[in-house]
Every structure is written in C-alpha cells, then in structure tokens.
Design an enzyme around this catalytic site. Structure first.
Site, PDB file in Angstrom:
ATOM      1  N   TYR A 155       7.223  26.622  27.113  1.00 47.33           N
ATOM      2  CA  TYR A 155       8.657  26.400  27.369  1.00 47.33           C
ATOM      3  C   TYR A 155       8.946  24.891  27.426  1.00 47.33           C
ATOM      4  O   TYR A 155      10.030  24.427  27.081  1.00 47.33           O
ATOM      5  CB  TYR A 155       9.099  27.122  28.649  1.00 47.33           C
ATOM      6  CG  TYR A 155      10.590  27.357  28.744  1.00 47.33           C
ATOM      7  CD1 TYR A 155      11.270  28.088  27.775  1.00 47.33           C
ATOM      8  CD2 TYR A 155      11.322  26.842  29.819  1.00 47.33           C
ATOM      9  CE1 TYR A 155      12.636  28.312  27.870  1.00 47.33           C
ATOM     10  CE2 TYR A 155      12.686  27.068  29.924  1.00 47.33           C
ATOM     11  CZ  TYR A 155      13.340  27.802  28.944  1.00 47.33           C
ATOM     12  OH  TYR A 155      14.699  28.008  29.045  1.00 47.33           O
ATOM     13  N   LYS A 162      16.092  22.783  31.793  1.00 45.32           N
ATOM     14  CA  LYS A 162      16.681  23.761  32.725  1.00 45.32           C
ATOM     15  C   LYS A 162      16.671  23.221  34.159  1.00 45.32           C
ATOM     16  O   LYS A 162      17.585  23.519  34.942  1.00 45.32           O
ATOM     17  CB  LYS A 162      15.950  25.106  32.643  1.00 45.32           C
ATOM     18  CG  LYS A 162      16.150  25.862  31.333  1.00 45.32           C
ATOM     19  CD  LYS A 162      17.611  26.110  30.982  1.00 45.32           C
ATOM     20  CE  LYS A 162      17.767  27.101  29.834  1.00 45.32           C
ATOM     21  NZ  LYS A 162      19.175  27.187  29.362  1.00 45.32           N
TER      22      LYS A 162
HETATM   23  P1  NAD Z   1      21.184  32.964  21.633  1.00 47.80           P
HETATM   24  O1  NAD Z   1      20.427  32.373  20.510  1.00 47.80           O
HETATM   25  O2  NAD Z   1      21.905  34.216  21.360  1.00 47.80           O
HETATM   26  O3  NAD Z   1      22.199  31.903  22.250  1.00 47.80           O
HETATM   27  C1  NAD Z   1      21.975  30.521  22.211  1.00 47.80           C
HETATM   28  C2  NAD Z   1      23.256  29.904  21.679  1.00 47.80           C
HETATM   29  O4  NAD Z   1      23.194  28.475  21.696  1.00 47.80           O
HETATM   30  C3  NAD Z   1      23.526  30.320  20.216  1.00 47.80           C
HETATM   31  O5  NAD Z   1      24.767  30.971  20.139  1.00 47.80           O
HETATM   32  C4  NAD Z   1      23.571  28.996  19.491  1.00 47.80           C
HETATM   33  O6  NAD Z   1      24.498  28.974  18.439  1.00 47.80           O
HETATM   34  C5  NAD Z   1      23.997  28.074  20.631  1.00 47.80           C
HETATM   35  N1  NAD Z   1      23.835  26.653  20.283  1.00 47.80           N
HETATM   36  C6  NAD Z   1      22.701  26.006  19.907  1.00 47.80           C
HETATM   37  N2  NAD Z   1      22.991  24.727  19.575  1.00 47.80           N
HETATM   38  C7  NAD Z   1      24.340  24.581  19.747  1.00 47.80           C
HETATM   39  C8  NAD Z   1      25.250  23.497  19.550  1.00 47.80           C
HETATM   40  N3  NAD Z   1      24.841  22.298  19.107  1.00 47.80           N
HETATM   41  N4  NAD Z   1      26.568  23.691  19.819  1.00 47.80           N
HETATM   42  C9  NAD Z   1      27.006  24.892  20.265  1.00 47.80           C
HETATM   43  N5  NAD Z   1      26.194  25.952  20.462  1.00 47.80           N
HETATM   44  C10 NAD Z   1      24.873  25.794  20.210  1.00 47.80           C
HETATM   45  O7  NAD Z   1      20.113  33.159  22.812  1.00 47.80           O
HETATM   46  P2  NAD Z   1      20.303  33.547  24.349  1.00 47.80           P
HETATM   47  O8  NAD Z   1      18.960  33.975  24.792  1.00 47.80           O
HETATM   48  O9  NAD Z   1      21.455  34.448  24.510  1.00 47.80           O
HETATM   49  O10 NAD Z   1      20.594  32.131  25.026  1.00 47.80           O
HETATM   50  C11 NAD Z   1      21.744  31.866  25.806  1.00 47.80           C
HETATM   51  C12 NAD Z   1      21.382  31.090  27.065  1.00 47.80           C
HETATM   52  O11 NAD Z   1      20.580  31.916  27.916  1.00 47.80           O
HETATM   53  C13 NAD Z   1      20.583  29.819  26.834  1.00 47.80           C
HETATM   54  O12 NAD Z   1      21.009  28.815  27.723  1.00 47.80           O
HETATM   55  C14 NAD Z   1      19.175  30.251  27.186  1.00 47.80           C
HETATM   56  O13 NAD Z   1      18.373  29.169  27.578  1.00 47.80           O
HETATM   57  C15 NAD Z   1      19.465  31.172  28.344  1.00 47.80           C
HETATM   58  N6  NAD Z   1      18.401  32.090  28.733  1.00 47.80           N
HETATM   59  C16 NAD Z   1      17.813  32.915  27.821  1.00 47.80           C
HETATM   60  C17 NAD Z   1      16.814  33.791  28.223  1.00 47.80           C
HETATM   61  C18 NAD Z   1      16.130  34.698  27.245  1.00 47.80           C
HETATM   62  O14 NAD Z   1      15.019  35.159  27.532  1.00 47.80           O
HETATM   63  N7  NAD Z   1      16.708  35.010  26.109  1.00 47.80           N
HETATM   64  C19 NAD Z   1      16.430  33.842  29.571  1.00 47.80           C
HETATM   65  C20 NAD Z   1      17.062  32.994  30.486  1.00 47.80           C
HETATM   66  C21 NAD Z   1      18.041  32.126  30.053  1.00 47.80           C
HETATM   67  O1  0WE Z   2      15.883  29.533  27.100  1.00 48.42           O
HETATM   68  C1  0WE Z   2      15.280  30.270  26.343  1.00 48.42           C
HETATM   69  C2  0WE Z   2      15.332  30.015  24.862  1.00 48.42           C
HETATM   70  C3  0WE Z   2      15.282  28.548  24.574  1.00 48.42           C
HETATM   71  C4  0WE Z   2      15.067  28.146  23.151  1.00 48.42           C
HETATM   72  C5  0WE Z   2      14.370  28.906  22.237  1.00 48.42           C
HETATM   73  C6  0WE Z   2      14.187  28.436  20.945  1.00 48.42           C
HETATM   74  C7  0WE Z   2      13.387  29.183  19.922  1.00 48.42           C
HETATM   75  C8  0WE Z   2      13.749  28.811  18.507  1.00 48.42           C
HETATM   76  C9  0WE Z   2      15.553  26.922  22.767  1.00 48.42           C
HETATM   77  N1  0WE Z   2      15.378  26.438  21.528  1.00 48.42           N
HETATM   78  C10 0WE Z   2      14.714  27.178  20.609  1.00 48.42           C
HETATM   79  N2  0WE Z   2      14.532  26.640  19.370  1.00 48.42           N
HETATM   80  C11 0WE Z   2      14.005  27.341  18.341  1.00 48.42           C
HETATM   81  O2  0WE Z   2      13.802  26.786  17.245  1.00 48.42           O
HETATM   82  N3  0WE Z   2      14.546  31.299  26.867  1.00 48.42           N
HETATM   83  C12 0WE Z   2      14.451  31.449  28.308  1.00 48.42           C
HETATM   84  C13 0WE Z   2      13.778  32.260  26.050  1.00 48.42           C
HETATM   85  C14 0WE Z   2      12.385  31.717  25.937  1.00 48.42           C
HETATM   86  O3  0WE Z   2      12.097  30.720  25.073  1.00 48.42           O
HETATM   87  C15 0WE Z   2      10.775  30.387  25.251  1.00 48.42           C
HETATM   88  C16 0WE Z   2      10.222  31.185  26.272  1.00 48.42           C
HETATM   89  C17 0WE Z   2      11.269  32.031  26.722  1.00 48.42           C
HETATM   90  C18 0WE Z   2      11.191  33.016  27.828  1.00 48.42           C
HETATM   91  C19 0WE Z   2      10.007  29.434  24.603  1.00 48.42           C
HETATM   92  C20 0WE Z   2       8.672  29.284  24.963  1.00 48.42           C
HETATM   93  C21 0WE Z   2       8.121  30.057  25.974  1.00 48.42           C
HETATM   94  C22 0WE Z   2       8.879  31.025  26.643  1.00 48.42           C
END
Ligand code: NAD
Ligand code: 0WE
Length: 265
Positions: A155, A162
């Site tokens: 991560y 974060k």
């Molecule tokens: P997602 O890919 O659906 O959403 C991420 C969004 O970020 C996308 O819509 C992408 O277009 C947007 N983004 C990236 N660069 C951007 C830019 N320059 N301008 C505007 N938008 C931009 O994935 P998600 O998992 O729904 O992620 C949403 C949030 O939840 C993130 O902050 C992520 O860190 C957080 N999160 C995700 C998880 C998980 O396991 N999926 C867990 C905890 C927190």
């Molecule tokens: O916040 C996130 C996603 C963050 C994320 C993921 C990617 C993958 C593809 C941000 N940038 C990128 N860029 C890419 O090119 N999570 C909490 C989901 C997530 O992402 C991980 C995790 C978990 C959980 C990445 C590494 C290890 C664990």
C-alpha cells in the site's frame, strides 16, 4: 421520509458500478437526496452518465482534481445549478503502479507528489472551493483505509497519503466547526473496485480479512453507503473530525490466530 430529504449532495470519484462512490450515491438517492456527480476523465463519461440517470441525477460534471481551474469551474457550475449544497463526498485516490509494487523506500519524488496531490490535496482544494456554497449544518467526507495507521504490504505511499488525509480531516473539521460544517472520514475494509483490481495479493488479503475480522464478512459498497448516509445526515450532528471504521471490526483485533486453530480451541 428519507434521512437526506431536501439535501443537495455532491459525490466525487464515480468510475463505475463497483465504485464506493456508487454505493454512496445509491444510498443517498434512497434517502431522498438531490444528487450531483463528478468524475475524472472523458473516458469515464460513457460509464458514469447511465449511472447518473438511474438515480435521477441532472448534474454530472467532469473534474480532474489535479487542475485548479477545473475545480473552480465545477464549483461555479454547482453554484448555478444547486445554489447551496449540504454534502460533499471525496472518493478519490491514485498512486502510480510502481509506487504500489516496489519497496516503499524506492518511492520517486514525482510518484510521492502525484499520490499526495490526487489523494490528499484534492480534499483540501475541494473543501476550499465548495465552502462558499455549503450550508451551515453541512457535511464533508472522504474515504480512507487502515493502511494509514498500520502497514499493509504494497500500500506504501497510499498509506502515507491516507495518514495525511485523516489528519487533514481533523484540521478541516477544526477550521469549519465554527461555520457548523462537519468533516469526517470513512475507513472502509478492502472492496473489489477498479482501484483494487490489479493490486498484487489483493485476493489473499481480501480472503484473510473475512477470516480475521470479528464479523467474519467482507465489506460492500452498500455498507459504506449506509455509513455515509449517517455522516451526511443530521443524525451525526455533533460528530466531526472522526474516522469511522466500516470494516467488520477488523481494525480492533490486535492478535490474529488462524481459523483452524480457532476452531480447535
Ligand atoms: P474507484 O476506482 O472506483 O474510485 C477511485 C476514483 O478516483 C475513480 O473514480 C477515479 O476516476 C478517481 N480519480 C483518480 N484520479 C483522479 C483525478 N485526478 N481527478 C478526479 N478523480 C480522480 O475505487 P474505490 O475503491 O471506489 O475508491 C474510492 C475511494 O475509496 C478512494 O479514496 C480509495 O482510497 C478508498 N478506499 C477504497 C478501498 C477499497 O478496498 N476499494 C478501501 C478503503 C478506502
Ligand atoms: O485505496 C485503495 C486503492 C488505492 C489505489 C489503487 C491503485 C491500483 C491501480 C490507488 N492507486 C492505484 N493505482 C493503480 O494504478 N485501496 C484501499 C484498495 C487497495 O489498494 C491496495 C491495497 C488495497 C486494500 C494497494 C496495495 C495493497 C493493498
């Protein structure tokens, strides 16, 4: 009567129907909110527009949060369409592939800057841009992950981002408290979204999470949506600067034993 009846809510970060932003958008719609949706690039328009239609959303705007002019233009368009808003959701994160696969100490200067710009500064910038049109009693929130407080392998710079995002949540909450605007973060357990796809070892981590968490279940975008309804609604009126965990209790467990050993006990 819905919990968000009469409230205008903007959601940033919708990519597709797997997005956490989509879980939040649907839950807000169910509770009677008037919605606005913002997405990142032209490429997403094709996916986002049909989703917006499903929730009767009239305001769908493209906004790359790395661009000051786009943020300003989006705030201007929101002012024209909604007048004032009550809720702002930041569901955006990005780090380069290299930064999420190499050891953390090999993070490049540009990779570090880019990840913190998109994943953290954008939250501050959006708050600043939309503050003039936020109603008192309003609620701002972002999405975070436990990798901010403990190491989650790979991560890396996202964990650092974060941590900065959660700290920003507290500083923004302090700044906006006198204006009766609340700022909180939701820390979600791992969910299979676009941002989780292609993450090395995600499958195993996802499985381990459900084995180790007190509730023994993974988290869904609907679970996050429901928590977001609470933070957006007046039910959370005196809650600000907080990180609300929606993680089946995973973060509360300090010592984990394998499921097998647990059964034989
Ligand atoms: P997602 O890919 O659906 O959403 C991420 C969004 O970020 C996308 O819509 C992408 O277009 C947007 N983004 C990236 N660069 C951007 C830019 N320059 N301008 C505007 N938008 C931009 O994935 P998600 O998992 O729904 O992620 C949403 C949030 O939840 C993130 O902050 C992520 O860190 C957080 N999160 C995700 C998880 C998980 O396991 N999926 C867990 C905890 C927190
Ligand atoms: O916040 C996130 C996603 C963050 C994320 C993921 C990617 C993958 C593809 C941000 N940038 C990128 N860029 C890419 O090119 N999570 C909490 C989901 C997530 O992402 C991980 C995790 C978990 C959980 C990445 C590494 C290890 C664990």
């Amino acid at each position: 009567m819905g919990l968000l009846e009469g409230k205008n809510a903007l959601v940033f970060g919708l990519a597709n129907d797997k997005s956490i932003a989509w879980g939040i958008t649907q839950a807000f719609h169910r509770e009677g909110a008037n919605l606005g949706i913002s997405y990142a690039g032209e490429m997403l328009e094709r996916r986002v527009k049909p989703l917006a239609e499903k929730v009767g959303c009239q305001w769908v705007e493209e906004c790359d949060v790395t661009k000051d002019d786009q943020i300003a233009a989006t705030a201007e368009k929101a002012a024209q369409h909604f007048g004032k808003i009550d809720v702002l959701v930041h569901s955006i994160a990005f780090a380069g592939k290299d930064e999420l696969s190499k050891p953390y100490y090999q993070t490049s200067r540009d990779g570090f800057k880019n990840a913190l710009d998109i994943s953290v500064f954008s939250f501050v910038a959006l708050t600043n841009a939309f503050l003039p049109i936020m109603n008192p009693g309003g609620s701002i929130m972002c999405l975070t992950y436990y990798g901010s407080v403990k190491v989650a392998p790979n991560y890396n710079v996202m964990g650092v981002a974060k941590a900065a995002l959660e700290s920003s949540t507290r500083y923004l909450a302090f700044d906006l408290g006198p204006q009766k605007i609340r700022v909180n973060a939701i820390s979600a357990g791992p969910i299979r979204t676009l941002a989780a796809a292609g993450v090395g070892g995600f499958r195993d981590m996802y499985k381990h999470f459900a084995d180790a968490a007190p509730l023994r279940e993974n988290v869904t975008i609907d679970d996050v949506g429901n928590a977001a309804v609470f933070l957006a609604s007046d039910l959370s009126a005196r809650i600000t600067g907080e990180v609300l965990y929606v993680d089946s209790g995973f973060n509360t467990v300090g010592v984990q034993i394998s499921p097998k050993e647990e059964k034989s006990e």
